[in-house]
Write an enzyme that holds these catalytic residues in place. Structure first.
Site, PDB file in Angstrom:
ATOM      1  N   CYS A 111     -11.773  31.357  16.430  1.00  0.00           N
ATOM      2  CA  CYS A 111     -12.499  29.818  16.567  1.00  0.00           C
ATOM      3  C   CYS A 111     -13.790  29.946  17.831  1.00  0.00           C
ATOM      4  CB  CYS A 111     -11.379  29.283  17.331  1.00  0.00           C
ATOM      5  SG  CYS A 111     -11.287  28.663  18.520  1.00  0.00           S
TER       6      CYS A 111
ATOM      7  N   GLU B 146      -8.253  21.013  19.214  1.00  0.00           N
ATOM      8  CA  GLU B 146      -8.432  22.598  19.009  1.00  0.00           C
ATOM      9  C   GLU B 146      -8.929  22.607  17.810  1.00  0.00           C
ATOM     10  OE1 GLU B 146     -10.323  23.097  21.710  1.00  0.00           O
ATOM     11  OE2 GLU B 146      -8.686  22.076  23.472  1.00  0.00           O
TER      12      GLU B 146
END
Length: 498
Positions: A299, A265
């Protein structure tokens, strides 16, 4: 009782192995750690105030061996047994909620409301979702054989084995315990490493894990690059990493030595396209809120914006007004308790360098522009007149800075995105279905939200993950269970009656 590796904070520059935007990585092992009285591995008195990296590696290897031996019992566990473990984890998180909030607050200066949502309520809801759906997820999928319809075939989800979970600093507990819940639901043993940039949070996490699990099933380790390196040397069956693309490549290379599967991720530069005729006032409010959330250190945070030239001034004024309403007192001072600080000095220096480079090359500070080094506070800032040559358009920002570019045609914005790494998120504001479809057809990203921000992440019935440079694999809900499972094909021949 889980052994928790503590007091391994060493040279700050080496912490970058798990730092989304730290200094260049150095993967050599630390040679010593300091502890005045007790071993951080065994809890027993130490004969010396220093221990070398061999002790770190040996303790990690000891726990890994325990989990390798125990993995088959955990793999064979029933849905009820796994749900009982998850329920115990959920209860522990709820019981320690106040400690979690205080610890994350100490480490990050996040607003309490953000911490409660991301580091407590989100974890609890993720765990409960696994509990509620585990029976259905574990049920074999029956398949009618094409070779002989009288035979039987099925797909079963089996545990991958012993897994490593490496957590980030921006949501230190939420983005670690979320994957952990999925791994436990899938029947795995796990070794978990929290970032050394959030030591108070790591201590609470270690307490929770120690209360819920035996070390032969889940063990949590604190420490810096030496601990991370020792863990990555081991032949895990699966590695789940959340962090930067740069470090993701190192994790993947380590996994390749043992042919371990990975879920990565990562991040990237998530664009926002504002189509002609879109609701600028709503968009300005969305962007101001997104950049305020965790101080822009997420993110999936919008990283740059495309807007038509005739809409730019309205976007700037709307962003400015919403930032003022959200964050500033009547006397013009910022309410610092309402926005997280930049995580550490090196990241603040990196952000300031991006800002200074943009301004030096001609960018206009349309909103904000105040960066307070003393407590690492960056005021939400919008930059206009930015160009692709500026570093702020080449590196993930991970801060409340938002560069804006204008465009003449939608193709121009699409071409720009196509020519660059695939981002983790992409945001499109448009009431034109054909234009939305055009963007979807001609770009690629981990996920997309149309006419909003973050929604594709928040919807747990959707997979969340990146593509290529922004990640590999996905999780959330069923997709998390699937990430920590192997889909095993089983064919059963049926004997004809005698």
């Amino acid at each position: 009782m889980t052994r928790t590796c503590r007091h391994l904070r060493q040279l700050p520059e080496l912490s970058a192995v798990l730092d989304r935007h730290g200094r260049p990585l150095n993967f050599c092992l630390i040679t010593t750690y300091k502890s005045a009285h007790f071993s951080p591995f065994t809890g027993r008195p130490m004969t010396s105030s220093t221990q070398n990296t061999t002790d770190i590696s040996q303790e990690i290897a000891r726990v890994f061996a325990l989990q390798q031996a125990h993995q088959w019992d955990v793999k064979a566990s029933s849905a009820e047994q796994r749900k009982a473990k998850l329920a115990k984890l959920k209860a522990a998180v709820e019981a320690h909620a106040d400690e979690i909030i205080a610890a994350v607050r100490e480490d990050t200066r996040k607003p309490e409301g953000e911490i409660r949502v991301t580091e407590v309520l989100n974890i609890v809801s993720n765990i409960q979702r696994n509990i509620d759906n585990l029976d259905a997820w574990m049920a074999p999928t029956e398949v009618t054989p094409s070779l002989n319809p009288n035979d039987k075939a099925q797909i079963i989800h089996e545990a991958r084995g012993v897994c490593l979970i490496l957590g980030p600093w921006n949501f230190p507990l939420g983005l670690t315990f979320g994957p952990l819940a999925a791994a436990v639901a899938a029947g795995n043993c796990c070794m978990v490493k929290l970032t050394d940039l959030c030591p108070a949070t790591a201590r609470v996490a270690g307490k929770i894990v120690g209360e819920v699990f035996d070390e032969n099933e889940v063990a949590l380790f604190e420490g810096d690059v030496g601990v991370a390196t020792a863990l990555l040397d081991l032949p895990f069956n699966h590695i789940f990493f959340t962090g930067s693309t740069r470090v993701g490549k190192i994790v993947m290379a380590a996994a390749a030595r043992h042919l371990a599967s990975v879920t990565l991720e990562l991040g990237g530069k998530s664009p926002v396209i504002i189509d002609e005729g879109a609701d600028i006032d709503k968009i300005a409010a969305d962007l101001a809120g997104a950049k305020q959330f965790n101080g822009g250190q997420a993110c999936i945070c919008p990283d740059y914006v495309f807007v038509r030239d005739d809409q730019q001034a309205q976007l700037v004024e709307g962003f400015k007004a919403n930032v003022a309403k959200n964050l500033y007192a009547e006397d013009g001072t910022i309410r610092k308790e309402s926005i997280a600080q930049i995580v550490n000095e090196s990241n603040f220096a990196r952000v300031k360098a991006l800002f200074d480079d943009a301004v030096a090359q001609g960018a206009t500070v349309a909103v904000g522009g105040v960066l307070e080094e003393a407590d690492r506070t960056v005021h939400p800032t919008m930059l206009t007149n930015v160009t692709p040559q500026m570093k702020i358009l080449q590196e993930e920002i991970f801060a409340p800075l938002l560069p804006v570019m204008t465009y003449d045609s939608l193709d121009q914005a699409i071409d720009y995105i196509e020519a660059r790494d695939k981002p983790l998120a992409l945001y499109v504001y448009s009431d034109n279905e054909a234009n939305v479809q055009k963007v979807l057809n001609r770009t690629s990203s981990g996920g997309v939200t149309v006419n909003g921000v973050f929604s594709h992440y928040l919807e747990n019935q959707l997979p969340f993950g990146g593509v290529n440079q922004s990640g590999m694999g996905s999780y959330h809900g069923y997709f998390g269970f699937k990430a920590f499972s192997h889909e095993r094909a089983v064919y059963l021949h049926q004997h004809a009656p005698a």
